[in-house]
Design a protein around this motif. Structure first.
Motif, short mmCIF file in Angstrom:
data_model
loop_
_atom_site.label_atom_id
_atom_site.label_comp_id
_atom_site.label_asym_id
_atom_site.label_seq_id
_atom_site.Cartn_x
_atom_site.Cartn_y
_atom_site.Cartn_z
N GLY A 22 0.81 -1.22 0.00
CA GLY A 22 0.00 0.00 0.00
C GLY A 22 0.84 1.26 0.00
O GLY A 22 0.55 2.21 -0.73
N SER A 23 1.89 1.26 0.82
CA SER A 23 2.76 2.44 0.87
C SER A 23 3.50 2.63 -0.45
O SER A 23 3.72 3.76 -0.90
N SER A 24 3.89 1.52 -1.09
CA SER A 24 4.58 1.61 -2.38
C SER A 24 3.66 2.20 -3.44
O SER A 24 4.08 3.05 -4.24
N ARG A 25 2.40 1.78 -3.44
CA ARG A 25 1.44 2.34 -4.41
C ARG A 25 1.24 3.83 -4.17
O ARG A 25 1.12 4.62 -5.11
N ARG A 26 1.23 4.21 -2.91
CA ARG A 26 1.05 5.63 -2.60
C ARG A 26 2.27 6.44 -3.04
O ARG A 26 2.13 7.57 -3.52
N LEU A 27 3.45 5.86 -2.91
CA LEU A 27 4.66 6.52 -3.41
C LEU A 27 4.58 6.71 -4.92
O LEU A 27 4.97 7.76 -5.45
N LEU A 31 4.66 10.14 -7.47
CA LEU A 31 5.52 10.34 -8.64
C LEU A 31 4.73 10.70 -9.90
O LEU A 31 5.32 11.11 -10.90
N ARG A 32 3.41 10.53 -9.87
CA ARG A 32 2.60 10.72 -11.08
C ARG A 32 2.74 12.12 -11.69
O ARG A 32 2.83 12.23 -12.92
N GLY A 363 13.28 2.89 2.84
CA GLY A 363 12.58 4.07 2.36
C GLY A 363 11.08 3.96 2.53
O GLY A 363 10.42 4.92 2.94
N VAL A 364 10.52 2.79 2.25
CA VAL A 364 9.07 2.61 2.40
C VAL A 364 8.67 2.67 3.87
O VAL A 364 7.61 3.20 4.22
#
Length: 639
Positions: A22-27, A31-32, A363-364
């Protein structure tokens, strides 16, 4: 943990593992907005990888030219390759015949140095272009990441400005600082070091895989045998390491909180002889951080050696089977050489991705702590159509106000009072009676549980917080100065104040008399601790700050507690002038300082138990009279 629990090194509850996916998707969503830069970076990366994977194929061709030159030199001139192959087969040398048949050569010609030089020149050009594209790709990727981190810092800063006072009252300052500084820095470094490498590694895997199938689908399938094993190892190690990285950064926050707390209170720590207890608490936190960091790095550090071992297995399989294919004439030696290079390039990105895994996990883990701060419930927003009194006079009314910090512990119940414009309201009572809470409610640091507070007939909840607080000047018992000159500290609340106005406020607050003795005067630079001036002088500076603002409502919370008796008398006289025409709320423990107040409120357990002027309350011989007599009795005992 808070207060004594932190000081004594108490343990918190076991932390849950981070939501890595979930945190990776939010990161990725963060970046979008940089997708154009990232798309350009990926395009440059693809060009770089495409050129890089072409190199081994050309070097394999150069190897074939060298090998063919060596063979052709040993063959008699005037014959054809087919004749020599047939002669070898007739002599029973089938393996050599197959090897010779796979080569492109002219018997007796020898080494073609011109062709070899041309191939090597192309290889040099290709690698140079690949390097340039790789550098540009890394720069664009880092630019995009730094923009994202900069925006994230801005989001955190704006979030902090929207958080309620309740949040900061319940969080150690060091913990908040650790999230704002350490965690964001760690996230930026992790992304910066890993993002370019991950993009390059992914593209390299695709490019190398295509070249491997082009050379030999059989060897490519053999090389892919070890991929599932690599995925299993990486997944298992990542799942074991991630909770340790989460624990590492949580303990880092607690350690920072302890250090910040002990540093700001180092004078009291020394005064009470608690250095050893403080050092012991630090050692315990440090040991916890050491253990969590050691476990995280040890587990994640196992990944790269494991991936290298798997890559070596892959290398052995390719070398053995490739040698057999060369011997059978199915492949040239240059093809096998190129394939071995590709197999190395194929396993290298997997190893690099594995080595980046600990950075990404760290980092995550930091990102999750930052996201937790960003997801904290904010204070209620200001009304879309804020109200404002038609005429600001300074009449403040508490109407049946109730408030509690915790739902199950009432503090103020059904409190009503009115402060007329120009009147001074003194609030006295024992510690914990709710005196400072009234000020917190007036300034909307906390909102009332029920009832309402009005300013000139308008509910302050219908006003903007900035609009309300712009009418209120406040002097606290705990002084606060920032790093800057004395003049800048005095002018903090009055933007655009002139030096003459600053000096006038300083004279009114009796700051001018000691500032003139300093070498740089009003340009004397103070740090955030106010080093260079005494505690009483710091409080005088904050009082001058309130003088300069000229507020409609004045709040004094033990504002003269750190000054001597003579200065206190002078300040009281100056404040009498300042309070003229303004509503003033004065919280005082020394009752001698509030004799001239228009109304004195005596609070006990969140309720007003008595009110009146000084003389009337003494004559009533109630709680106020008992407080007054107890202070003078204490003074007599001390004498």
């Amino acid at each position: 943990m808070a207060g004594p629990a932190r000081f004594l090194g108490g343990q918190g509850a076991a932390e849950k593992s981070a939501d890595f996916a979930g945190s990776s998707r939010r990161l990725l969503r963060l970046l979008r907005p940089q997708r154009l830069l990232l798309t350009a970076a990926v395009g440059l990366g693809a060009v770089s990888v495409g050129l890089t994977v072409t190199g081994p194929r050309l070097l394999g061709h150069a190897t074939d030219l060298v090998f063919a030159g060596i063979f052709s030199r040993r063959l008699p001139a005037g014959t054809t390759k087919e004749q020599d192959v047939a002669a070898l087969r007739a002599a029973g040398h089938g393996t050599q015949a197959d090897l010779l048949a796979s080569l492109h050569l002219t018997p007796g010609r020898g080494m073609d140095f011109g062709a070899i030089g041309t191939v090597l020149l192309w290889v040099a050009v290709i690698y140079a272009l690949a390097g340039i594209c790789g550098v540009l790709q890394a720069r664009l990727t880092n630019l995009a990441i730094q923009r994202v981190i900069g925006e994230l810092r801005g989001d955190v800063q704006r979030k902090i400005s929207r958080l309620p006072t309740r949040y900061f009252d319940g969080q150690p300052r060091g913990e908040v600082l650790s999230r704002v500084t350490n965690d964001i820095d760690n996230l930026g470094q992790s992304l910066q070091q890993s993002a370019s490498q991950i993009v390059a590694s992914g593209l390299t895997i695709l490019g190398v895989l295509a070249m491997m199938f082009w050379i030999s689908w059989l060897l490519a399938l053999i090389a892919l045998v070890t991929v599932p094993l690599s995925v299993v190892v990486a997944t298992r190690v990542g799942r074991l390491a991630q909770p340790q990285f989460v624990a590492q950064w949580k303990v880092t926050g607690r350690l920072n909180a302890h250090v910040e707390e002990m540093y700001t209170g180092h004078t009291l720590v020394r005064a009470f002889g608690r250095q050893e207890e403080s050092a012991q608490a630090f050692r315990e936190y440090n040991e916890q951080l050491y253990a969590a960091s050691w476990r995280a790095q040890s587990i994640s550090g196992f990944m790269q050696p494991a991936m290298m071992f798997i890559g070596n297995l892959n290398y052995v399989l390719v070398a053995v089977i490739g040698g057999l294919r060369v011997a059978s004439g199915a492949l040239t030696i240059g093809d096998v050489q190129a394939f071995i290079q590709y197999s190395r390039q194929f396993s290298q990105p997997l190893s690099q991705a594995a080595s980046m895994a600990n950075l990404l996990q760290s980092g995550v883990a930091s990102a999750e702590r930052v996201f937790d701060l960003l997801d904290t419930a904010e204070q209620e927003p200001d009304p879309p159509a804020p109200a404002r009194p038609e005429r600001l006079r300074g009449r403040v009314a508490f109407e049946h106000v109730a408030f509690r910090y915790k739902p199950d512990k009432p503090l103020i119940e059904d409190l009503s009072l009115v402060a007329e414009p120009g009147h001074t309201i003194a609030i006295v009572g024992p510690t914990g009676a709710g005196k400072t809470t009234l000020i917190n409610l007036l300034l909307r640091f906390y909102d009332v549980t029920s009832g309402r507070i009005t300013l000139d007939g308008v509910d302050i909840a219908a006003m903007t917080r900035d609009g309300l607080r712009a009418q209120i000047g406040m002097v606290l018992q705990d002084t606060w100065l920032f790093g800057g000159t004395i003049a800048e500290n005095i002018a903090y609340g009055a933007e655009g104040a002139t030096r003459e106005q600053v000096v006038a406020a300083a004279r009114a607050a009796h700051v001018d008399r000691f500032v003139r003795t300093l070498p740089a005067g009003y340009d004397t630079v103070l740090d955030d601790e106010g080093t260079g001036v005494s505690g009483g002088e710091k409080q005088l500076i904050t009082i001058a700050r309130a003088f300069l603002v000229e507020p409609l409502i004045l709040v004094l919370d033990e504002a003269t507690s750190s000054v001597d008796t003579r200065t206190e008398v002078l300040i009281q006289q100056a404040m009498s002038t300042l309070r003229a025409g303004r509503t003033a709320f004065v919280i005082a423990h020394r009752l001698s300082t509030i004799r001239d107040a228009d109304t004195i409120l005596v609070m006990e357990h969140g309720a007003i138990v008595e009110q009146g002027d000084h003389a009337g309350l003494l004559a009533a011989d109630g709680p106020y009279a008992r407080l007054y007599r107890s202070q003078f009795a204490e003074a007599a005992v001390e004498i």
